[in-house]
Design an enzyme around this catalytic site. Structure first.
Site, PDB file in Angstrom:
ATOM      1  CG  ASN A 152      85.198  71.525 -10.243  1.00  0.00           C
ATOM      2  OD1 ASN A 152      84.111  71.196  -9.771  1.00  0.00           O
ATOM      3  ND2 ASN A 152      85.562  72.789 -10.372  1.00  0.00           N
ATOM      4  NE  ARG A 290      81.818  78.557  -3.731  1.00  0.00           N
ATOM      5  CZ  ARG A 290      82.415  77.662  -4.535  1.00  0.00           C
ATOM      6  NH1 ARG A 290      83.399  76.904  -4.082  1.00  0.00           N
ATOM      7  NH2 ARG A 290      82.056  77.548  -5.802  1.00  0.00           N
ATOM      8  CD  GLN A 319      87.803  82.015  -3.243  1.00  0.00           C
ATOM      9  OE1 GLN A 319      87.829  81.085  -2.481  1.00  0.00           O
ATOM     10  NE2 GLN A 319      87.677  81.826  -4.543  1.00  0.00           N
ATOM     11  CG  HIS A 338      88.741  78.406  -4.932  1.00  0.00           C
ATOM     12  ND1 HIS A 338      87.507  78.995  -4.921  1.00  0.00           N
ATOM     13  CD2 HIS A 338      88.510  77.095  -5.175  1.00  0.00           C
ATOM     14  CE1 HIS A 338      86.576  78.094  -5.154  1.00  0.00           C
ATOM     15  NE2 HIS A 338      87.166  76.926  -5.322  1.00  0.00           N
TER      16      HIS A 338
HETATM   17  P1  NDP Z   1      76.229  68.338  -4.986  1.00  0.00           P
HETATM   18  O1  NDP Z   1      75.058  69.161  -5.395  1.00  0.00           O
HETATM   19  O2  NDP Z   1      76.433  67.009  -5.604  1.00  0.00           O
HETATM   20  O3  NDP Z   1      76.210  68.104  -3.430  1.00  0.00           O
HETATM   21  C1  NDP Z   1      75.834  69.056  -2.514  1.00  0.00           C
HETATM   22  C2  NDP Z   1      75.217  68.332  -1.333  1.00  0.00           C
HETATM   23  O4  NDP Z   1      75.019  69.282  -0.277  1.00  0.00           O
HETATM   24  C3  NDP Z   1      73.855  67.727  -1.655  1.00  0.00           C
HETATM   25  O5  NDP Z   1      73.883  66.369  -1.255  1.00  0.00           O
HETATM   26  C4  NDP Z   1      72.924  68.560  -0.782  1.00  0.00           C
HETATM   27  O6  NDP Z   1      71.880  67.862  -0.246  1.00  0.00           O
HETATM   28  C5  NDP Z   1      73.822  68.929   0.370  1.00  0.00           C
HETATM   29  N1  NDP Z   1      73.309  70.028   1.168  1.00  0.00           N
HETATM   30  C6  NDP Z   1      72.785  71.194   0.761  1.00  0.00           C
HETATM   31  N2  NDP Z   1      72.432  71.943   1.806  1.00  0.00           N
HETATM   32  C7  NDP Z   1      72.730  71.221   2.903  1.00  0.00           C
HETATM   33  C8  NDP Z   1      72.587  71.456   4.299  1.00  0.00           C
HETATM   34  N3  NDP Z   1      72.027  72.572   4.743  1.00  0.00           N
HETATM   35  N4  NDP Z   1      73.019  70.505   5.161  1.00  0.00           N
HETATM   36  C9  NDP Z   1      73.560  69.345   4.709  1.00  0.00           C
HETATM   37  N5  NDP Z   1      73.718  69.069   3.378  1.00  0.00           N
HETATM   38  C10 NDP Z   1      73.305  70.002   2.505  1.00  0.00           C
HETATM   39  O7  NDP Z   1      77.494  69.257  -5.239  1.00  0.00           O
HETATM   40  P2  NDP Z   1      79.037  68.880  -5.241  1.00  0.00           P
HETATM   41  O8  NDP Z   1      79.279  67.818  -4.251  1.00  0.00           O
HETATM   42  O9  NDP Z   1      79.531  68.678  -6.624  1.00  0.00           O
HETATM   43  O10 NDP Z   1      79.635  70.273  -4.741  1.00  0.00           O
HETATM   44  C11 NDP Z   1      79.352  70.749  -3.442  1.00  0.00           C
HETATM   45  C12 NDP Z   1      79.934  72.131  -3.237  1.00  0.00           C
HETATM   46  O11 NDP Z   1      81.346  72.070  -3.259  1.00  0.00           O
HETATM   47  C13 NDP Z   1      79.593  73.136  -4.353  1.00  0.00           C
HETATM   48  O12 NDP Z   1      78.326  73.726  -4.181  1.00  0.00           O
HETATM   49  C14 NDP Z   1      80.683  74.154  -4.197  1.00  0.00           C
HETATM   50  O13 NDP Z   1      80.335  75.119  -3.222  1.00  0.00           O
HETATM   51  C15 NDP Z   1      81.857  73.322  -3.671  1.00  0.00           C
HETATM   52  N6  NDP Z   1      82.859  73.127  -4.716  1.00  0.00           N
HETATM   53  C16 NDP Z   1      84.122  73.597  -4.493  1.00  0.00           C
HETATM   54  C17 NDP Z   1      85.079  73.501  -5.470  1.00  0.00           C
HETATM   55  C18 NDP Z   1      86.475  73.964  -5.223  1.00  0.00           C
HETATM   56  O14 NDP Z   1      87.216  74.174  -6.174  1.00  0.00           O
HETATM   57  N7  NDP Z   1      86.898  74.123  -3.982  1.00  0.00           N
HETATM   58  C19 NDP Z   1      84.777  72.948  -6.794  1.00  0.00           C
HETATM   59  C20 NDP Z   1      83.454  72.359  -6.883  1.00  0.00           C
HETATM   60  C21 NDP Z   1      82.522  72.501  -5.905  1.00  0.00           C
HETATM   61  P3  NDP Z   1      70.615  67.371  -1.058  1.00  0.00           P
HETATM   62  O15 NDP Z   1      70.903  67.560  -2.506  1.00  0.00           O
HETATM   63  O16 NDP Z   1      70.547  65.949  -0.604  1.00  0.00           O
HETATM   64  O17 NDP Z   1      69.509  68.236  -0.586  1.00  0.00           O
END
Ligand code: NDP
Length: 407
Positions: A152, A290, A319, A338
């Site tokens: 998603n 989140r 939630q 959400h």
């Molecule tokens: P990804 O794993 O593709 O991306 C997460 C990114 O966050 C990675 O690039 C990671 O960096 C980066 N990251 C982690 N910690 C840090 C930090 N401290 N500072 C800066 N960047 C950081 O996941 P998605 O993009 O698919 O999803 C991201 C989040 O979105 C999920 O974990 C979830 O919480 C939320 N989400 C919400 C949904 C909703 O319905 N509202 C649905 C789906 C997801 P790197 O890997 O480069 O270390």
């Protein structure tokens, strides 16, 4: 290949629609995607027992898993009753082998609950974001945690674009005005701006963050990002991105900040009074990542003082948000419950992904690396890349304060 004996699969899903399961849908079908933007394949279960585009994420939808599990002799318990010690979830957990839960209506798996579940070996997130599981406790107990990576991500990016535009153009009050029979244009535009020419930045350019940047580029804005790992220079050039080493640097130049990092101990309460005070006055925050990444009271204070011109998103903590959660009533917000990652389109993908994970698990085959968050007592796969060790479930018991009162 060793198939597992009868397993008890406990599934926490949100309640059915208040008017019952739909007898028909707004559209007859959903588009068929061939692959995700980075080439990862869509879920590959051997088969599915549901209609893509139908409601699968509520209790009666059961993620389309019932026939598959029952026919193979497993037990399948589905409930929306998830909070408090007397909940069905907590009672059924005692002898569950597998728990499935959705971030939209999370069955919080705290350390206390994990301790009460001696058989638990697998926690599947039907979606993305496994922060509702105490990942440290899962590592300590050697429980595998997985989620349906990519399922998603684009759904959320689309929602974030919608909410950025809703805030900057001030859409919600204008809609309200029409519904209430009004036509005072001056009222309607007194907080409405164009996004063209603004500086827009993302905290984390992972799957969702990058999808958002790509979608914002045609609006002729200047794009910024910060992340733990830098994107390739090709991507930076193609989108005209400015990379920032720190979130402080990013937020000091942006008019709009969209948050897309996972919730883990490193990111919890990242947007607090101190960080928000360093933003330009009148900035906008959209948070579809989140709720706990933002300090609840700091957001309210910043909207009330005008430091923030608007806040939107679809994620809350806990939630469901208690009825008196201040984000329901704070000024200039455009919150939704959400929902961004659980459109009917997304449900079809994560239901298929959960089915794929279960097929692998029950047949003793490895689960795809990209779906893994915790395995073998450590962060693994996608989890090792994007999360940090520790726990972010503290305070989740407050979810029990919500009463639906017919809503
Ligand atoms: P990804 O794993 O593709 O991306 C997460 C990114 O966050 C990675 O690039 C990671 O960096 C980066 N990251 C982690 N910690 C840090 C930090 N401290 N500072 C800066 N960047 C950081 O996941 P998605 O993009 O698919 O999803 C991201 C989040 O979105 C999920 O974990 C979830 O919480 C939320 N989400 C919400 C949904 C909703 O319905 N509202 C649905 C789906 C997801 P790197 O890997 O480069 O270390």
């Amino acid at each position: 290949m060793n198939s597992l004996d009868a397993q008890k699969v406990l599934c926490v899903l949100y309640a059915d629609p208040s008017t019952g399961m739909p007898s028909h849908y707004a559209r007859d079908s959903i588009p068929t995607l061939t692959q995700y933007p980075d080439g990862q394949s869509l879920p590959t279960p051997a088969s599915i027992d549901f209609n893509p585009g139908h409601l699968l994420g509520s209790v009666s939808g059961g993620l389309g898993l019932e026939r598959f599990l029952i026919d193979r002799g497993h037990q399948f318990v589905v409930t929306a009753d998830k909070d408090g010690p007397d909940s069905v979830f907590e009672k059924e957990l005692a002898d569950a082998d597998v728990v499935i839960s959705q971030p939209f209506w999370p069955g919080y798996l705290t350390a206390e609950r994990i301790e009460k579940a001696p058989n638990l070996k697998l926690a599947i997130t039907a979606g993305i974001g496994s922060d509702h599981v105490d990942l440290q406790a899962a590592m300590d107990r050697n429980i595998t945690v997985c989620e349906v990576t990519w399922c998603n991500s684009v759904s959320v990016a689309e929602h974030a674009v919608m909410q950025i535009l809703a805030l900057v153009r001030d859409y919600i009050p204008q809609y309200d005005l029409v519904v209430k029979g009004g036509w005072n244009i001056a009222d309607a535009v007194s907080r409405s701006y164009d996004i063209e020419g603004m500086d827009v930045g993302v905290v984390a350019a992972g799957r969702i963050g990058l999808a958002l940047l790509k979608r914002m580029k045609p609006f002729d804005v200047t794009l910024h990002y910060t992340d733990r790992h830098r994107l390739s220079s090709d991507v930076e050039q193609e989108l005209g991105l400015t990379f920032h080493e720190s979130v402080e640097s990013l937020i000091s130049v942006c008019d709009v900040v969209s948050i897309h990092c996972p919730l883990h101990p490193e990111t919890e309460n990242m947007f607090n009074d101190s960080l928000i005070s360093k933003m330009k006055r009148g900035s906008y925050i959209v948070n579809t990542a989140r709720g706990k990444i933002c300090d609840r009271e700091a957001i309210v204070r910043a909207l009330e003082s005008g430091q923030l011109a608007g806040y939107a998103g679809d994620v809350w903590f806990p939630q469901p948000a208690p009825n008196d959660h201040p984000w329901r009533t704070m000024p200039n917000h455009a919150m939704t419950p959400h929902t961004s990652g659980t459109s009917l389109s997304a449900q079809a993908r994560y239901a298929a992904g959960v089915r794929e994970i279960l097929e692998c698990w029950l047949e003793g085959r490895p689960v795809r690396d990209e779906y893994l968050i915790v395995q073998g007592g450590a962060l693994a796969g996608t989890g090792a890349h994007s999360y940090s060790e520790g726990d972010s479930t503290g305070g989740s018991e407050e979810a029990a304060k919500f009463t639906s009162s017919g809503l």
